[in-house]
Design a protein around this motif. Structure first.
Motif, short mmCIF file in Angstrom:
data_model
loop_
_atom_site.label_atom_id
_atom_site.label_comp_id
_atom_site.label_asym_id
_atom_site.label_seq_id
_atom_site.Cartn_x
_atom_site.Cartn_y
_atom_site.Cartn_z
N PHE A 125 8.81 44.37 10.64
CA PHE A 125 7.81 43.66 11.44
C PHE A 125 8.03 42.16 11.38
O PHE A 125 7.91 41.47 12.41
CB PHE A 125 6.40 44.02 10.94
CG PHE A 125 6.07 45.47 11.11
CD1 PHE A 125 5.63 45.96 12.33
CD2 PHE A 125 6.21 46.36 10.05
CE1 PHE A 125 5.33 47.31 12.49
CE2 PHE A 125 5.90 47.71 10.20
CZ PHE A 125 5.46 48.19 11.42
N ARG A 126 8.37 41.66 10.19
CA ARG A 126 8.64 40.22 10.08
C ARG A 126 9.85 39.83 10.92
O ARG A 126 9.84 38.81 11.61
CB ARG A 126 8.87 39.84 8.61
CG ARG A 126 7.66 40.01 7.71
CD ARG A 126 7.87 39.30 6.38
NE ARG A 126 9.04 39.81 5.67
CZ ARG A 126 9.01 40.84 4.83
NH1 ARG A 126 7.86 41.48 4.60
NH2 ARG A 126 10.10 41.24 4.20
N THR A 127 10.88 40.64 10.85
CA THR A 127 12.12 40.34 11.57
C THR A 127 11.89 40.32 13.07
O THR A 127 12.34 39.41 13.78
CB THR A 127 13.21 41.36 11.23
OG1 THR A 127 13.49 41.30 9.83
CG2 THR A 127 14.49 41.10 12.00
N VAL A 128 11.18 41.33 13.58
CA VAL A 128 10.92 41.39 15.03
C VAL A 128 10.06 40.21 15.46
O VAL A 128 10.34 39.58 16.49
CB VAL A 128 10.23 42.72 15.39
CG1 VAL A 128 9.79 42.72 16.85
CG2 VAL A 128 11.18 43.89 15.14
N ALA A 129 9.04 39.89 14.70
CA ALA A 129 8.16 38.77 15.06
C ALA A 129 8.92 37.45 15.06
O ALA A 129 8.76 36.63 15.97
CB ALA A 129 6.98 38.70 14.09
N GLU A 130 9.75 37.24 14.05
CA GLU A 130 10.51 36.00 13.97
C GLU A 130 11.57 35.92 15.06
O GLU A 130 11.75 34.86 15.68
CB GLU A 130 11.15 35.88 12.59
CG GLU A 130 10.15 35.65 11.46
CD GLU A 130 10.78 35.77 10.08
OE1 GLU A 130 12.02 36.00 10.01
OE2 GLU A 130 10.06 35.62 9.09
N THR A 131 12.25 37.02 15.31
CA THR A 131 13.31 37.02 16.32
C THR A 131 12.78 36.74 17.71
O THR A 131 13.38 36.00 18.49
CB THR A 131 14.04 38.37 16.31
OG1 THR A 131 14.62 38.59 15.01
CG2 THR A 131 15.15 38.40 17.36
N HIS A 132 11.63 37.32 18.02
CA HIS A 132 11.07 37.19 19.36
C HIS A 132 9.95 36.17 19.45
O HIS A 132 9.35 36.00 20.51
CB HIS A 132 10.58 38.56 19.84
CG HIS A 132 11.68 39.56 20.00
ND1 HIS A 132 12.40 39.70 21.17
CD2 HIS A 132 12.21 40.45 19.13
CE1 HIS A 132 13.31 40.65 21.02
NE2 HIS A 132 13.22 41.12 19.79
N GLN A 133 9.68 35.50 18.32
CA GLN A 133 8.69 34.42 18.27
C GLN A 133 7.32 34.88 18.80
O GLN A 133 6.75 34.28 19.72
CB GLN A 133 9.19 33.20 19.04
CG GLN A 133 10.47 32.62 18.45
CD GLN A 133 10.94 31.37 19.17
OE1 GLN A 133 10.67 31.18 20.36
NE2 GLN A 133 11.64 30.50 18.46
N VAL A 134 6.82 35.94 18.19
CA VAL A 134 5.48 36.43 18.53
C VAL A 134 4.61 36.42 17.29
O VAL A 134 5.10 36.33 16.15
CB VAL A 134 5.54 37.86 19.13
CG1 VAL A 134 6.35 37.86 20.42
CG2 VAL A 134 6.11 38.86 18.13
N SER A 135 3.31 36.53 17.49
CA SER A 135 2.37 36.50 16.38
C SER A 135 2.46 37.79 15.57
O SER A 135 2.72 38.87 16.11
CB SER A 135 0.94 36.33 16.90
OG SER A 135 0.81 35.11 17.60
N LEU A 136 2.22 37.67 14.28
CA LEU A 136 2.33 38.82 13.37
C LEU A 136 1.12 38.88 12.44
O LEU A 136 0.74 37.89 11.82
CB LEU A 136 3.61 38.71 12.52
CG LEU A 136 3.75 39.74 11.39
CD1 LEU A 136 3.93 41.15 11.97
CD2 LEU A 136 4.92 39.37 10.48
N LEU A 137 0.52 40.07 12.37
CA LEU A 137 -0.44 40.39 11.32
C LEU A 137 0.27 41.41 10.43
O LEU A 137 0.46 42.56 10.82
CB LEU A 137 -1.71 41.00 11.92
CG LEU A 137 -2.85 41.26 10.94
CD1 LEU A 137 -3.46 39.93 10.49
CD2 LEU A 137 -3.91 42.13 11.57
N PRO A 138 0.70 41.01 9.24
CA PRO A 138 1.62 41.85 8.47
C PRO A 138 1.13 43.25 8.11
O PRO A 138 1.91 44.19 8.07
CB PRO A 138 1.86 41.01 7.20
CG PRO A 138 1.60 39.61 7.62
CD PRO A 138 0.47 39.71 8.60
N PHE A 139 -0.20 43.41 7.84
CA PHE A 139 -0.67 44.71 7.34
C PHE A 139 -2.09 44.96 7.82
O PHE A 139 -3.03 44.33 7.36
CB PHE A 139 -0.60 44.71 5.82
CG PHE A 139 -0.95 46.01 5.16
CD1 PHE A 139 -0.76 47.23 5.81
CD2 PHE A 139 -1.45 46.04 3.87
CE1 PHE A 139 -1.08 48.44 5.19
CE2 PHE A 139 -1.77 47.24 3.25
CZ PHE A 139 -1.58 48.44 3.91
#
Length: 221
Positions: free
Chosen positions: A167-181
């Protein structure tokens, strides 16, 4: 003959006048609705049973609670919950383009991956599916909130750490917001879960909604 003609013209004018008045009232009502913040923009939720209110009444789930709060605080928005119990990232990736076409969302919440982990599906496959969904949403101009999940330690350290890292990798790669859990506020409270120890009870849903809200609200502004 002339009298009949005049009567017909009078009747026609009266009917047309009524039609004009009706249209004017209707347009005024539409304008008033828009001024009051009728639902004009859409948040699309692509999730699994955690977002589909499994074992609960639909209005008790965190998505419905979030929609109610949005109606109060952001009245120009609505929520479309396209979550499906048992959904994997592959299922979401197969469905998302149709949902984007039907609903034309400005914001997409992706809460998928938990069923991949429980089935021990390859991490690379899960990541590719998440990336497909994020890319599809961004391609139509939607902002994305990626909501992550974690796996129990019995699946092994390599898998559980790799799963969370996806999830972190996808969010960082595509520059989108992330709620980790998603389940972070209740994860350690057994009483917050149904007998299957997977799905939260109704009393826990407001905590999940409150947990998601700050990340979502930032995308509504």
């Amino acid at each position: 003959m002339n009298q009949d003609y005049m009567r017909q013209r009078t009747w026609t004018a009266r009917v047309l006048g009524q039609v004009v008045v009706t249209l004017a009232v209707g347009l005024a009502a539409l304008g008033a609705s828009a001024a009051l913040g009728g639902p004009t923009r859409t948040v699309l939720v692509m999730g699994d049973s955690l977002s589909a209110a499994y074992g609960l009444a639909p209005e008790e789930g965190w998505v419905a609670l979030t929609a109610a709060r949005m109606a109060r605080e952001y009245p120009g928005w609505r929520v479309v919950n396209a979550s499906v119990s048992g959904e994997t990232t592959a299922g979401g990736a197969a469905r998302i383009e149709g949902e984007l076409t039907r609903n034309r969302p400005e914001v997409v919440i992706i809460e998928l991956g938990g069923n991949d982990g429980l089935r021990g599906l390859p991490l690379k496959q899960t990541r590719a599916n998440l990336e497909k969904m994020v890319s599809a949403a961004r391609a139509v101009g939607a902002r994305v909130l990626l909501v992550g999940m974690r796996m129990p330690p019995n699946l092994g350290k390599a898998y559980t750490e790799g799963f969370a890292a996806n999830f972190r990798t996808v969010a960082e790669t595509h520059q989108v917001s992330l709620l980790p859990f998603l389940l972070e506020p209740i994860a350690m409270d057994r009483a917050s879960f149904q007998p299957d120890n997977i799905h939260p009870v109704a009393a826990a849903q407001p905590k999940l909604s409150d947990h998601v809200w700050p990340a979502l609200a930032a995308l509504l502004k």
